[in-house]
Design an enzyme around this catalytic site. Structure first.
Site, PDB file in Angstrom:
ATOM      1  CG  HIS A 164      -1.962  -1.055   1.218  1.00 47.85           C
ATOM      2  ND1 HIS A 164      -2.808  -1.277   0.150  1.00 47.85           N
ATOM      3  CD2 HIS A 164      -2.303  -1.975   2.166  1.00 47.85           C
ATOM      4  CE1 HIS A 164      -3.613  -2.294   0.425  1.00 47.85           C
ATOM      5  NE2 HIS A 164      -3.319  -2.737   1.633  1.00 47.85           N
ATOM      6  CG  ASP A 200      -2.834  -8.245   0.755  1.00 49.87           C
ATOM      7  OD1 ASP A 200      -2.032  -8.489   1.677  1.00 49.87           O
ATOM      8  OD2 ASP A 200      -3.882  -7.584   0.920  1.00 49.87           O
ATOM      9  CG  HIS A 202      -6.625  -5.159   1.865  1.00 53.49           C
ATOM     10  ND1 HIS A 202      -6.074  -6.033   2.794  1.00 53.49           N
ATOM     11  CD2 HIS A 202      -7.790  -4.716   2.404  1.00 53.49           C
ATOM     12  CE1 HIS A 202      -6.873  -6.103   3.853  1.00 53.49           C
ATOM     13  NE2 HIS A 202      -7.915  -5.319   3.642  1.00 53.49           N
TER      14      HIS A 202
END
Length: 349
Positions: A164, A200, A202
């Protein structure tokens, strides 16, 4: 399998996590890595301590001002009267705010995308140690490739995670983008093209942002539908790259409660996309948070599903670096890692 790890990650021990307005304990805690390391050790994998590489490899990916904030922001924060024991933004530089930050509180809002990435006294040390794991593993993989071993693979037990993190912004528990740093290291050491496959739960928004205008690194992400799931603002199917990177970014948004069979079918399609790109090496951003037991659950992947996932990815046959991303503490966390590694290694035997 060779497993690269570090004890240095534990310097980063976040306390708070704000989700839907509720303040709770961060699920991204040092115990995560301890569980994963124990699972790898008990499965008989070879453990290799990471070597220090300093900030150089991260600087190949990340903005200088951002790195300065990560390294020195805590000291500036401590100069504030009545400061909290972690840096958490209380104002962000939103779409109508355009002036550069001139105060540490403004820096926090500029360089931290959300309230899931608190910075404490050991965050820089922990994040840099995690980057060292990715770089050490990438170097070992490059050594193997240079020696003619095109079937080589390693697992980089990175913590805190990284996918991220943008070039100039932390977010979602992430500070330095380990998968991106590893991919750049592979490029710097001779891989003409690298693919990053992010599994993942996300979306790997930071990784997408870093490579969005580049055609030498393919980014492919399978993740919970961002229309209803973090990070909300990126990860949609129409985001396919720009400029030299047009067509080199592929997103597969998944519906809630996606199970093993549906996930594996989409993974097969994703690997066909990777095959078309013809990479010299594959970085797998290995999140285990698609698990049915994960505390941030969205999908319903079983432990056997992770084993099969490892098999399928290994079957693609690329020199591969598995970089740990998410996957939070549950009764199945260690078993899920062991299953994925066993499935991967079993299909390379």
């Amino acid at each position: 399998m060779r497993v690269v790890y570090t004890e240095g990650h534990a310097a980063h021990a976040p306390k708070r996590f704000i989700m839907r307005g509720e303040i709770g304990q961060s699920p991204e805690k040092p115990e995560r890595a301890e569980i994963l390391l124990t699972a790898a050790r008990e499965a008989g994998h070879e453990l290799i301590a990471a070597k220090p590489h300093g900030v150089g490899p991260a600087a190949r990916i990340h903005d200088g001002g951002y790195l300065d904030f990560l390294e020195n922001g805590w000291a500036r924060w401590c100069e504030l009267p009545n400061h909290a024991d972690e840096i958490i933004p209380n104002v962000h530089s939103g779409r109508n705010m355009h002036q550069p930050p001139q105060h540490v509180v403004a820096e926090a809002g500029h360089y931290q995308a959300d309230t899931a990435c608190p910075i404490g006294p050991g965050t820089w040390e922990g994040a840099l140690a995690s980057s060292d794991v990715a770089v050490t593993a990438a170097d070992l993989l490059c050594d193997d490739i240079e020696a003619g071993d095109r079937g080589a693979y390693l697992y980089a037990l990175c913590r805190p995670p990284g996918h991220h993190a943008y070039a100039d912004q932390a977010g979602g528990f992430c500070f330095l983008n380990n998968s991106a740093i590893a991919a750049q290291r592979l490029r710097d050491r001779g891989a003409a093209k690298v693919a990053i496959l992010d599994v993942d739960v996300h979306h790997g928004n930071g990784t997408q942002g870093i490579f969005y205008t580049r055609g030498d690194v393919l980014t492919v992400s399978l993740h919970g539908d961002p229309a209803v799931y973090y990070p909300f603002f990126t990860g949609f199917a129409h985001e396919t790259g720009e400029g030299a990177g047009a067509g080199a970014n592929i997103n597969y948004p998944l519906p809630k409660d996606t199970s093993d069979e549906a996930y594996l079918a989409i993974l097969e399609d994703a690997l066909e996309t990777v095959a078309t790109f013809k990479p010299d090496a594959l970085v797998v951003a290995l999140g285990l948070d698609a698990s049915e037991a994960d505390p941030l659950a969205f999908c319903k992947i079983t432990t056997d599903g992770f084993r099969r996932m490892g098999q399928v990815i290994a079957g693609a046959g690329y020199p591969s670096l598995l970089v740990q991303e998410g996957g939070y503490i549950s009764d199945q966390l260690g078993a899920n890692l062991a299953a994925f590694l066993a499935g991967f290694e079993g299909n390379r035997a």
